[in-house]
Design a protein around this motif. Structure first.
Motif, mmCIF file in Angstrom:
data_model
loop_
_atom_site.group_PDB
_atom_site.id
_atom_site.type_symbol
_atom_site.label_atom_id
_atom_site.label_comp_id
_atom_site.label_asym_id
_atom_site.label_seq_id
_atom_site.Cartn_x
_atom_site.Cartn_y
_atom_site.Cartn_z
ATOM 1 N N THR A 1 49.143 53.490 39.005
ATOM 2 C CA THR A 1 48.679 52.252 39.636
ATOM 3 C C THR A 1 47.496 51.691 38.866
ATOM 4 O O THR A 1 46.577 52.429 38.499
ATOM 5 N N LEU A 2 47.509 50.388 38.629
ATOM 6 C CA LEU A 2 46.385 49.680 38.003
ATOM 7 C C LEU A 2 45.762 48.768 39.053
ATOM 8 O O LEU A 2 46.426 47.882 39.592
ATOM 9 N N PHE A 3 44.482 49.012 39.343
ATOM 10 C CA PHE A 3 43.760 48.202 40.328
ATOM 11 C C PHE A 3 42.879 47.196 39.592
ATOM 12 O O PHE A 3 41.962 47.577 38.857
ATOM 13 N N LEU A 4 43.155 45.920 39.765
ATOM 14 C CA LEU A 4 42.401 44.843 39.129
ATOM 15 C C LEU A 4 41.507 44.194 40.176
ATOM 16 O O LEU A 4 41.961 43.383 40.989
ATOM 17 N N ASP A 5 40.228 44.571 40.149
ATOM 18 C CA ASP A 5 39.278 44.036 41.120
ATOM 19 C C ASP A 5 38.738 42.694 40.629
ATOM 20 O O ASP A 5 38.663 42.441 39.422
ATOM 21 N N GLU A 6 38.341 41.848 41.573
ATOM 22 C CA GLU A 6 37.814 40.511 41.278
ATOM 23 C C GLU A 6 38.762 39.741 40.367
ATOM 24 O O GLU A 6 38.358 39.133 39.376
#
Length: 499
Positions: free
Chosen positions: A231-236
């Motif tokens: 999983t890749l979490f892209l914040d903002e």
């Protein structure tokens, strides 16, 4: 740290590299052929692999292919003769970190291995998943809806967009979605797109090839490759530059991307979870966010409630943070009186859970006694409910901490008790003050930003001391020549020269 493996049928080369690396306090393990190294890879891995190309029992290129299949992040340095330049090209195409041409300079070889070691450790720190996902606390109906949504999504790989105000716990929810998904055993990689400079963000996301830009001395995997099968979490995500939004859309559409400077398409099997505190619909109307990307991300939207919408959770969160803070400081947890807890529950706390955690840290250190009453809370909260200057101690309070005005966080200072606020008098105090200010403001990637400022200050000072000679500056700082060159380029430092 794992040892460096040396694979070469020439005993003299193995001996020279072993001795040189031992002087650098680096552990090694040697093999006389690729077959033995391959067997060892079945139950162990190195930090860096150095291998000759031509050996009995299998070639170095075959060993490289095996390593890159099983451990794509492991740097491999290929040793080759000048007559083997075609093999060197093949090595790079196969994913080698770099190659050493025989006869090689021993000092340069050690420096190259050091650089590969730095890359290996960086990869390990990025990919290392937390030992335990932090618990998400909440009994309010709004949080129960969030928990139910996580449960419904537990067997899904669908893209999720998490929205909510800053400090509501968007990354915790993203980690929970990953932990309860079919990809739980694979990497969870988080990237705050607002914390990376625009010119570096593309490389961070997609990686780059050797020579793609100034300072790209070796190929590097991006976050999509690091998150393969996970999983890749892209914040903002709302702050992502417009041109990069197009590249992200391409990956979400067909699962392919190119490294910076690369010509071969790469396949990404990655689940993307994005988060933002911004109104993406409004940014689409303003032309700041691609509408097609918005629809790609907005498959499932999960909105996190603000703390104002779940006031009944403030007591349980407060008790939890007071307990955690006491553990960190090695003391007993403070206890809020009924009146003080009722007062806290009535506050708006615009910084949400993060702001409440900072307040609990303040209470742990600043509040007298174990039982905390309303009068023991920060004066600004009592007078007007403002949280801006929560860290300013009341006059006359005896405290071993310096609490700069408006910091909202703890700032260690002298161990001796002092009266009132203490002005920073060392560079460490100043650093802690700035860190406290950034944490209280909810600034993302505080470690990264302060780390870059710290490195920049060190290198600039060293360059002034050596009249701009970067090689001398590297020696004074105790780092490699390639390392200081890369840092100068990454940090945009002027005034350096090679001689």
């Amino acid at each position: 740290m794992k040892p460096i493996w040396i694979v070469d049928d020439d005993e003299s080369i193995r001996w020279v590299l072993e001795k040189a690396l031992a002087r650098e306090n680096l552990a090694t393990r040697s093999f006389s052929n690729a077959r033995d190294a391959n067997d060892a890879l079945q139950h162990d891995t190195p930090q860096v692999l150095v291998s000759d190309i031509r050996m009995p029992g299998g070639s170095g290129l075959e060993l490289l292919q095996t390593v890159k299949t099983k451990y794509p992040g492991l740097p491999v340095i290929i040793i080759t003769a000048f007559s083997d330049l075609d093999s060197a090209v093949a090595a790079f195409q196969g994913g080698a970190f770099e190659y050493l041409a025989k006869p090689f300079d021993l000092e340069k070889a050690v420096e190259l291995i050091r650089r590969a070691l730095d890359e290996s450790l960086r990869e390990a720190s990025v990919e290392q998943a937390p030992a335990e996902t932090p618990e998400i606390l909440g009994q309010a109906p709004a949080m129960q809806d969030v928990f139910r949504a996580i449960g419904r999504l537990s067997q899904s790989n669908v893209t999720v967009l998490i929205t909510g105000e800053s400090g509501t716990g968007k990354e915790l929810v993203a980690r929970a979605l990953h932990k309860h998904s079919p990809r739980a055993a694979q990497p969870f990689i988080a990237l705050n797109t607002a914390a990376i400079p625009k010119d570096l963000l593309e490389s961070e996301l997609f990686g780059h090839e050797r020579g793609a830009f100034t300072g790209a001395q070796a190929s590097r995997r991006g976050r999509f490759e690091q998150a393969e099968n996970g999983t890749l979490f892209l914040d903002e995500i709302g702050d992502m530059p417009f041109d990069l939004q197009t590249r992200l859309l391409r990956v979400l559409s067909d699962g392919h991307f190119y490294r910076v400077g690369g010509h071969q398409p790469m396949k990404a099997n990655v689940r993307v979870i994005a988060a933002t505190h911004q109104n993406l619909e409004q940014r689409v109307r303003e032309g700041l966010f691609r509408e097609d990307l918005y629809h790609r991300l907005n498959v499932i939207r999960l909105r996190l409630p603000s703390l104002r919408e779940r006031r009944e959770d403030i007591p349980i969160l407060t008790r939890y943070f007071l307990t955690q803070s006491a553990k960190q400081l090695g003391g007993d947890a403070k206890r809020m009186t009924d009146g003080a807890m009722q007062f806290l529950t009535g506050l708006d706390l615009p910084g949400n859970v993060r702001q409440l955690e900072n307040l609990c840290n303040w209470i742990t250190v600043m509040a007298p006694g174990q039982s905390v009453e309303v009068k023991d809370l920060p004066r600004d909260l009592i007078d007007g409910g403002s949280f801006a200057a929560v860290a300013t101690p009341p006059p006359g309070v005896m405290t071993p901490l310096s609490m700069p005005e408006g910091s909202g966080a703890l700032t260690p200072a002298s161990s001796a008790p002092v009266t009132g606020a203490v002005e920073p008098d060392t560079w460490v105090d100043s650093l802690e003050t700035e860190a406290a200010r950034m944490l209280a403001a909810g600034q993302p990637d505080v470690m990264g930003m302060l780390g870059r400022l710290f490195e920049s200050a060190l290198i600039k000072t060293a360059l002034k001391h050596t009249h701009g000679r970067k090689n001398d500056a590297a020696i004074r700082l105790g780092i490699g020549r390639n390392t200081i060159t890369r840092k100068i380029q990454e940090l945009g430092i002027d005034g350096a020269k090679d001689e």
